[in-house]
Write an enzyme that holds these catalytic residues in place. Structure first.
Site: not given
Ligand code: AMP
Length: 215
Positions: A13, A89, A128, A161, A172
């Site tokens: 993404k 999400r 990554r 990360r 996740r």
């Molecule tokens: P991402 O970079 O989108 O993979 O997000 C990293 C982490 O941030 C996720 O594993 C969640 O802990 C948190 N996070 C990001 N977006 C959301 C969302 N829309 N709802 C809940 N947690 C989120």
């Protein structure tokens, strides 16, 4: 045009989002990037969110819904359109987004679902890396920065990360299966869902996405 990118963690993404916003001039709204910035700045929000993120769990709905509502209320969101990356999400987040968009006289035009084989994801995520400053995504095997640890785009630090460690990645993926995958039938029922094969090379994935957005 308002677009949402849907996909499991590691589906690509972030990589695709960067190209879409460049080509289509949309505002990039990544809740993950916003939360990581809050964690780095040690704000109250960041300190709360970090507990969930470190465990691979989702941050509570009301927290992320508030962040998104604030961002889409700014004039550039309506003027340019928004690319939602990593939000919604959960079903309550999707319902809150529908409501916030319609209050602002906006709507989602398409949901692009990047579908990948989950076995490939763990390997993909553990290689990554990401720029701490601009969020650009790299892969140490297939797409490393020219100079190790330095972002080609902005010169920022390229790092791994905390939540890209294998045990957190598995959590996740569980959160994705249990909650986020429910959005597939939700958006299918609204006639918005467009699925692309995310197992292909990034350029091919992007061509498929571009064809959808231009169509
Ligand atoms: P991402 O970079 O989108 O993979 O997000 C990293 C982490 O941030 C996720 O594993 C969640 O802990 C948190 N996070 C990001 N977006 C959301 C969302 N829309 N709802 C809940 N947690 C989120």
């Amino acid at each position: 045009m308002n677009i949402m990118l849907l996909g499991a963690p590691g589906a690509g993404k972030g990589t695709q989002a960067a190209r879409i916003v460049d080509d289509f001039g949309l505002v990039h709204l990544s809740t993950g990037d916003i939360l990581r910035a809050a964690v780095a700045d040690k704000t109250a929000l960041g300190l709360e969110a970090k507990r969930y993120m470190d465990e691979g769990a989702l941050v509570p709905d009301e927290v992320v819904i508030g962040l998104v509502a604030e961002r889409i209320a700014k004039p550039d969101a309506r003027e340019k359109g928004v690319l939602f990356d990593g939000f919604p999400r959960t079903i309550p987040q999707a319902e809150a987004l529908d409501e916030a968009l319609s209050e602002g006289g906006m709507r989602l035009d398409a949901v692009v679902n990047i579908a990948v084989d989950t076995e490939a994801i763990v390997a993909r995520i553990t290689s990554r890396r990401q720029c701490r400053e601009c969020g650009r995504v790299y892969n140490v095997i297939t797409d490393p920065p020219t100079s190790e640890g330095v972002c080609d785009a902005c010169g920022g630090e390229v790092y791994q990360r905390d939540d890209d460690r294998e045990e957190v990645v598995r959590k996740r993926l569980e959160a994705y299966e249990a909650q986020t995958s429910k959005l597939i039938p939700y958006y299918e029922a609204q006639g918005l869902l467009r699925t692309v094969d995310g197992n292909q090379a990034p350029d091919q994935v992007y061509s498929a996405i571009k064809a959808i957005l231009e169509g």
